[in-house]
Design a protein around this motif. Structure first.
Motif, PDB file in Angstrom:
ATOM      1  N   ALA A 159      -5.806  25.149  11.736  1.00  0.00           N
ATOM      2  CA  ALA A 159      -6.986  25.948  12.076  1.00  0.00           C
ATOM      3  C   ALA A 159      -6.886  26.574  13.466  1.00  0.00           C
ATOM      4  O   ALA A 159      -7.249  27.737  13.667  1.00  0.00           O
ATOM      5  CB  ALA A 159      -8.241  25.091  11.955  1.00  0.00           C
TER       6      ALA A 159
ATOM      7  N   THR B  49     -11.269  32.290   6.317  1.00  0.00           N
ATOM      8  CA  THR B  49     -11.987  31.351   7.168  1.00  0.00           C
ATOM      9  C   THR B  49     -13.229  30.814   6.462  1.00  0.00           C
ATOM     10  O   THR B  49     -13.781  31.471   5.591  1.00  0.00           O
ATOM     11  CB  THR B  49     -12.360  32.019   8.516  1.00  0.00           C
TER      12      THR B  49
ATOM     13  N   SER C   9      -5.966  25.475   1.963  1.00  0.00           N
ATOM     14  CA  SER C   9      -7.224  25.549   1.231  1.00  0.00           C
ATOM     15  C   SER C   9      -6.943  25.758  -0.245  1.00  0.00           C
ATOM     16  O   SER C   9      -6.037  26.499  -0.612  1.00  0.00           O
ATOM     17  CB  SER C   9      -8.068  26.703   1.761  1.00  0.00           C
TER      18      SER C   9
ATOM     19  N   THR D 138     -15.165  42.461   6.800  1.00  0.00           N
ATOM     20  CA  THR D 138     -14.925  41.095   6.348  1.00  0.00           C
ATOM     21  C   THR D 138     -15.530  40.993   4.955  1.00  0.00           C
ATOM     22  O   THR D 138     -16.494  41.675   4.648  1.00  0.00           O
ATOM     23  CB  THR D 138     -15.562  40.083   7.326  1.00  0.00           C
TER      24      THR D 138
ATOM     25  N   ARG E  89      -4.485  29.467  13.547  1.00  0.00           N
ATOM     26  CA  ARG E  89      -5.094  30.631  12.916  1.00  0.00           C
ATOM     27  C   ARG E  89      -6.031  31.322  13.898  1.00  0.00           C
ATOM     28  O   ARG E  89      -5.990  32.545  14.065  1.00  0.00           O
ATOM     29  CB  ARG E  89      -5.864  30.203  11.669  1.00  0.00           C
ATOM     30  N   ALA E  90      -6.841  30.516  14.585  1.00  0.00           N
ATOM     31  CA  ALA E  90      -7.791  31.087  15.529  1.00  0.00           C
ATOM     32  C   ALA E  90      -7.065  31.874  16.609  1.00  0.00           C
ATOM     33  O   ALA E  90      -7.456  32.989  16.960  1.00  0.00           O
ATOM     34  CB  ALA E  90      -8.634  29.990  16.155  1.00  0.00           C
TER      35      ALA E  90
ATOM     36  N   ASP F 163     -13.470  22.839   8.408  1.00  0.00           N
ATOM     37  CA  ASP F 163     -14.193  23.856   7.674  1.00  0.00           C
ATOM     38  C   ASP F 163     -15.666  23.924   8.062  1.00  0.00           C
ATOM     39  O   ASP F 163     -16.289  24.955   7.929  1.00  0.00           O
ATOM     40  CB  ASP F 163     -14.126  23.535   6.174  1.00  0.00           C
TER      41      ASP F 163
ATOM     42  N   HIS G 256     -16.917  28.780   7.392  1.00  0.00           N
ATOM     43  CA  HIS G 256     -17.767  28.206   8.433  1.00  0.00           C
ATOM     44  C   HIS G 256     -19.222  28.226   8.018  1.00  0.00           C
ATOM     45  O   HIS G 256     -19.621  28.972   7.132  1.00  0.00           O
ATOM     46  CB  HIS G 256     -17.580  28.934   9.762  1.00  0.00           C
TER      47      HIS G 256
ATOM     48  N   THR H 259      -3.975  31.644   6.824  1.00  0.00           N
ATOM     49  CA  THR H 259      -4.974  30.673   6.379  1.00  0.00           C
ATOM     50  C   THR H 259      -4.577  29.272   6.785  1.00  0.00           C
ATOM     51  O   THR H 259      -3.411  28.996   7.038  1.00  0.00           O
ATOM     52  CB  THR H 259      -5.131  30.742   4.848  1.00  0.00           C
ATOM     53  N   SER H 260      -5.541  28.402   6.853  1.00  0.00           N
ATOM     54  CA  SER H 260      -5.205  26.985   6.923  1.00  0.00           C
ATOM     55  C   SER H 260      -5.274  26.475   5.476  1.00  0.00           C
ATOM     56  O   SER H 260      -5.844  27.135   4.617  1.00  0.00           O
ATOM     57  CB  SER H 260      -6.165  26.236   7.850  1.00  0.00           C
TER      58      SER H 260
ATOM     59  N   PHE I 291     -13.113  31.171  14.221  1.00  0.00           N
ATOM     60  CA  PHE I 291     -13.229  31.851  12.947  1.00  0.00           C
ATOM     61  C   PHE I 291     -12.976  33.324  13.011  1.00  0.00           C
ATOM     62  O   PHE I 291     -13.275  34.054  12.092  1.00  0.00           O
ATOM     63  CB  PHE I 291     -14.587  31.542  12.337  1.00  0.00           C
TER      64      PHE I 291
ATOM     65  N   ALA J   2      -7.138  37.241   7.186  1.00  0.00           N
ATOM     66  CA  ALA J   2      -7.232  35.794   7.403  1.00  0.00           C
ATOM     67  C   ALA J   2      -8.373  35.246   6.574  1.00  0.00           C
ATOM     68  O   ALA J   2      -9.348  35.955   6.286  1.00  0.00           O
ATOM     69  CB  ALA J   2      -7.445  35.488   8.881  1.00  0.00           C
TER      70      ALA J   2
END
Lengths: 283, 519, 319
Positions: free
Chosen positions: B392, B409, B368, B477, B395-396, C36, B411, B365-366, B433, B407
């Motif tokens: 980010a 994400t 958060s 997901t 992570r991608a 984000d 968006h 994760t980034s 993402f 992961a």
């Protein structure tokens, strides 16, 4: 300098230092005892989000409803540890490289080239880059700060050593057959120690600050509560400055950072006086 | 309850005066009264979004492409009801769904005065073939022909149900006479290159500072724009609300509901909320243990209280994630998918069924605020989460290389045409993402491809509903919750309008150009 | 001469590092989206971006293009704004020099004075308090100082603008008005930086002076109540080299900007540019800014070395 003025000076310094030392001891105690003193687990969602202080949550809660007082204590733990570790490591590096370069003529060029290289790369972006590379975390942060923080002062130390070595009394001592080791110990260390101490103080301050700054940029280890992380979360709260939330959310960790710095500085004044050959009281 | 009062507007102080009297005024505070002058509309974003052409604008967020929509027009546009005519006044689609014929309005001119004709539309799509538009894929268009000055026909490679909303409604039409012969359009950034047909024209752009001045296009075919001038400046997220509150800008964005309450008693600042078009979701790596097992993915779904999470994180009435991904507010949402109500004991049973004594996994994760909450919830269900925090882009990259177990994400884009279910899980799209994580379920893939070719609404709905059922059952997901964007705006200047499914393909921004046109 | 050779070597190392380091970061510049709120980039656009900027070339082939451009002042093209890196740097550099450079000089003067006062009048309560206050405020993260200043002076009192380097779209100002406008906008970010920079100068100045002031003849002179020019000069001569060195170093690093302050104030400087380049993996931009920033520091260092050599010929022999 007559005896009474000297005494006055020392007493004065001691008073400040005592206060500074006491503050530091208290802070370190609070940090160490955080798990015992904290009313809540730092990760636990204990109350309503962004609640103002009340008898249960002395400093209110953050946007998730975690206890901010507990975060303050746990934050002290992380931030102080980052500061001291990074400062120790980088002061050590500064001393090692700076004194070596000052004393060791042949290696000077190479060492100073290394220093120049480190100095040439812009600091904050380099830190950001390294933290991005290693991923936010405790040890990457300490390592990065230690690695970035030493170079500038190595240069200053070298300059001081060079100046000292050229003083007449050093040259006299050498002429009288003093060994390099003796010169190093007796003269350079005493002349350099105050500088290094300044460096240590500045670096603790800088490291605590950088931790907070990186936290604010969103690069603090989110799994470990630090003052930087608390500030980051505070600034993520949209109503921070539109309400009074900043008073119990931002001010305490900010004051923590200030307190650490001022206390260090107060201690430093006295140690400085003691370390300085010029101001040291006669034995 | 928090209630924010407006700050008293200060006198417009000149820099000269400021320096001279700064100290005195510190004590005197502010004074003066009266309404804000009817000046330009002052909009904000937190970064520069690049030179406003369809080639050079920033892809780092929706800010660039939305700003383009003020300068450029599309064949169709959207209001609160859905697709409406724009450059095209009417259109027909052939029975096989491959030929789309548009009749263009005859009164449209470019900012330089030349008429906008079918040839420009044809040119645009042909040009985008070699110089892709940054926001959507136009490769479904096989050929475009200008049948007359105001008639244009698209021939598609295959029937494409989302064509109207996702292509005709998003792709900006650019002037042929400007771009013809330009070989590197990204680098073509002379002011004249930003010539469009939209309600506003680019008067000034200051790169770096991220300042844009747009002037009204007085000859706009939908009537004279509402504002003589629109200014965009850069205001970092953390001080946008301060800026709007102190009258330094006319809008501000936030992503939590407490803003609505905070400004509810304000005399002229109001809040407008978008549909919940931003989704927070977990990506599972289906090719690595433990998430190669469906039961384990389902265990995680039972172990997270999504309703509580949504309410907690958005600090208001949250919208919990639908296991079928499509938000419950969307007209394509299938309400009868498997629901996974919060049930930690069920999670333990599923873990045991999967043959595991205990479950622990690494979450990529980034940073958060959601992470510790999810971690804590899963811990109570006996699932240990080790968090690995990276930025980010890292992570991608790790997701794209398959170097992850799960992961997290966030968006936008969960709105508009439901074709995003295909795009996100089809593995084709390059983005941050992890939609590159392909979901190789045969029936899902068949349905995903099929719905895009199905123009019959009922048949398409059936497919999209079934896709959601599969997603909910298989959980490649897991949608945790949806976010609305909350906009605080100066109601004396304009009234925002709702856009069905968000601007373009699910963008929760406030700048629908309809709100900036005259009435 | 040897010094020059060393600097040339350093420049080469820096150029090489500048090329390599950014590429060690995981993540591709061609992936769309940042924070984000980002959305989705179609694969066609991704492929085009990769092709345009030769990101598909193997790592060994990329530096030749980069190096070939350098002598012509061609730093390549930014992958995010699609503009020449050199032009971006030229636009941003003056702002950063003005803001950060100005703040460094001001801080050096302020800090120097404060350190001087602390050394000579260290026992006075006012001086001690002032020093402690400076260090305390300087200990706050810049971000915090910045937000406090914005809330107080911009949002509430509305005396200063909260962001930007100039009033947006102000047209046809006279030169004086334009200059004042620039100063007006630089006031809050500048103050933030000055507060941050001052303590280091103050501490260094004080700590460099204290040993000198203890020297026997100075003590005697002071006991006699003399602060003759000669005494002051002697003290200064000892205190100035470290302070000047720090000033030089800080000026050198000023070129890299102040990322945090520039961001909060939306000030179009080099620091925030570089931060964004790192977070978007805009390699050419990262390289360009790093290169310019590093060269600036190296130049300053060379300059400092030369001055040191001029002031003290014995240094030359050691280099």
């Amino acid at each position: 300098m007559n005896a009474s003025s000297h005494l006055r000076r020392r007493r004065n310094g001691r008073g400040t230092a005592a206060v500074g030392g006491a503050v530091l001891v208290v802070l370190i105690f609070l940090a160490l005892a955080a798990p015992l003193l904290s009313p809540e687990e730092p990760g636990r969602i204990a109350g309503d989000p962004a609640a103002p202080p009340d008898p249960r949550f002395w400093l209110g809660t953050n946007a998730l409803g975690q206890d901010l007082f507990s975060h303050l204590l746990y934050g002290a733990r992380t931030s102080l540890l980052v500061g001291f570790l990074a400062a120790c490591l980088s002061t050590g590096l500064s001393a090692l490289v700076g004194i070596s370069a000052g004393m060791w003529q042949q290696g000077q060029g190479m060492l100073m080239a290394l220093v120049d290289l480190f100095l040439a790369l812009p600091q904050v972006p380099l830190i950001v880059l390294l933290v991005v590379f290693w991923g936010p975390g405790f040890w990457p942060l300490v390592g990065t700060l230690a690695l970035i923080g030493w170079a500038a002062f190595a240069r200053v130390v070298r300059a001081q050593v060079s100046v000292t070595l050229r003083r007449e009394y050093v040259e006299a001592a050498r002429a009288l057959g003093a060994t390099e080791g003796r010169v190093l110990r007796a003269i350079v260390l005493t002349e350099v120690a105050p500088l290094l101490f300044t460096k240590f103080l500045l670096t603790v301050r800088w490291a605590v600050l950088m931790e907070a700054t990186l936290g604010l940029l969103g690069l603090a280890d989110p799994g470990r509560v630090s003052w930087g992380l608390v500030l980051h979360q505070a600034f993520g709260y949209p109503l921070l400055f539109l309400t009074d939330a900043w008073i119990w959310w931002v001010v305490p960790p900010a004051m923590g950072i200030v307190l650490v710095t001022v206390a260090l500085m107060a201690v430093g004044q006295d140690v400085d006086l003691w370390l300085n050959p010029a101001t040291r009281p006669p034995a | 309850m928090i209630c924010l009062q407006p700050l008293r507007p200060a006198r417009a102080l000149r820099p000269v005066a400021t320096f001279a009297v700064a100290l005195l005024l510190l004590l005197a505070a502010s004074g003066g009264a009266g309404a804000l002058p009817a000046g330009p509309l002052r909009l904000v974003w937190w970064t520069d979004v690049g030179f406003p052409t369809p080639f050079a604008t920033s892809t780092l967020g929706p800010g660039g492409v939305v700003r383009l929509s003020l300068l450029y027009d599309t064949l169709v546009w959207k209001d609160h009801t859905g697709v409406i005519p724009w450059l095209a006044e009417s259109w027909r689609v052939s029975a096989d769904g491959r030929r789309w014929a548009f009749s263009l309005r005859k009164d449209v001119t470019w900012h330089d005065g030349r008429p906008l004709v079918a040839r420009d539309v044809q040119f645009s799509f042909e040009y985008y073939r070699t110089h892709p538009f940054v926001w959507v894929d136009t490769s479904v268009v096989a050929a475009v022909t200008a049948d007359g000055p105001h008639t244009v026909t698209f021939v598609l490679r295959e029937p494409f149900a989302p064509f109207l909303e996702d292509v005709a409604g998003i792709v900006p039409i650019v002037p042929a006479h400007i771009w013809e012969g330009v070989s590197e359009p990204r680098k073509a950034q002379d002011p004249g290159m930003a010539t469009g047909s939209g309600p506003y024209r680019l008067a000034e752009y200051r790169p770096g500072a991220g300042e844009y001045r747009l002037e009204a296009n007085r000859k706009y075919f939908r009537g004279r724009p509402r504002f003589k001038e629109i200014q965009y400046t850069v205001v970092p997220a953390e001080r946008q609300l301060l800026a709007v509150q102190s009258g330094q800008s006319d809008v501000a964005m936030a992503d939590t509901h407490d803003v609505v309450r905070a400004f509810s008693g304000h005399p002229y600042l109001r809040t407008w909320q978008s549909e919940p078009l931003s989704v927070a979701r977990l990506l599972f790596n289906l090719e690595r243990p433990p998430f190669d097992q469906k039961a384990v993915r389902q265990a995680v779904a039972y172990g997270i209280n999504r309703t509580q999470l949504a309410t907690l994180v958005t600090r208001g009435p949250g919208v919990p994630g639908s296991p079928g991904i499509v938000p419950p507010t969307d007209r394509w949402h299938n309400p009868r998918v498997r629901a996974y109500p919060y049930d930690p004991s069920r999670a333990r049973i599923l873990v045991a069924q999967a043959g595991l004594t205990s479950l622990s996994f690494e979450l990529l994760t980034s940073p958060s605020p959601v992470v510790p909450v999810v971690q804590e919830m899963l811990r109570r269900a006996g699932i240990e989460v080790a968090v690995r925090t990276v930025d980010a882009r890292t992570r991608a990259a790790l997701v794209a290389e398959g170097k992850y177990q799960a992961a997290l994400t966030f968006h936008i884009g969960a709105g508009g045409d439901p074709d995003y279910l295909r795009r996100w899980l089809g593995g084709g799209e390059a983005n941050l993402f992890g939609q590159s994580a392909e979901f190789a379920h045969p029936e899902f893939r068949r349905l995903a491809a099929g719905q895009a070719r199905t123009l019959d609404p009922a048949a398409r709905r059936a497919s999209v509903y079934r896709m959601q059922e599969i997603l909910a059952d298989e959980l490649p997901t897991l949608a945790l919750y949806y976010r609305r964007f909350y906009w605080v705006y100066d109601s004396r200047k304009f009234v925002p309008i709702a856009t069905a499914g968000g601007l373009m393909n699910g963008i929760p921004l406030i700048e629908n150009k309809l709100a900036f046109l005259g009435r | 001469m040897r010094r020059l050779v060393r600097y040339v070597g350093l420049v080469c190392t820096v150029v090489l590092l500048n090329f390599l380091v950014p590429r060690l970061l995981p993540g591709s510049p061609a992936a769309g989206g940042g924070g984000d709120e980002a959305a989705v980039l179609p694969s066609a656009a991704y492929q085009a971006l990769v092709a345009t900027y030769h990101l598909d070339l193997p790592l060994q082939a990329q530096p030749t293009r980069y190096l070939a451009g350098l002598p012509r002042g061609d730093l390549g093209w930014s992958l995010t704004s699609h503009r020449p890196v050199a032009r971006i740097v030229v636009e941003r550099l003056p702002w950063t020099l003005l803001l950060v450079g100005g703040a460094v000089v001001l801080a050096a003067a302020l800090g120097g004075a404060l350190g001087w006062a602390a050394a000579w009048h260290g026992r006075r309560r006012a001086v001690r308090l002032l020093t402690a206050a400076t260090v305390g405020v300087g200990a706050l993260p810049e971000f915090l100082i910045a937000m406090a200043l914005i809330v107080a002076f911009s949002s509430r009192l509305q005396l200063f603008p909260a962001g930007g380097a100039t009033t947006p779209f102000a047209a046809n100002q006279g030169l004086l008005r334009a200059l004042l406008d620039v100063a007006w906008h630089a006031a809050l970010p500048g103050l933030t930086l000055v507060l941050g920079f001052t303590p280091a100068f103050a501490l260094l100045m004080r700590n460099a002076l204290v040993p000198v002031l203890g020297e026997r003849y100075l003590v005697t002179a002071r006991a006699k109540g003399l602060t003759s020019r000669r005494v002051v000069w002697h003290a200064l001569r000892n205190a100035l080299p470290p302070v000047a060195t720090l000033l030089g170093l800080r000026l050198g690093t000023a070129v890299a900007g102040a990322a945090v302050v520039e961001r909060v104030f939306a000030y179009p400087g080099m620091g925030w540019l570089l931060y964004e380049a790192v977070s978007t993996r805009d390699y050419p931009l990262m390289q360009g800014v790093f290169l310019i920033a590093s060269l600036a520091v190296l130049t300053v260092n060379l300059f400092l070395d030369l001055i040191a050599a001029r002031l003290d010929p014995r240094v030359e022999g050691q280099a």
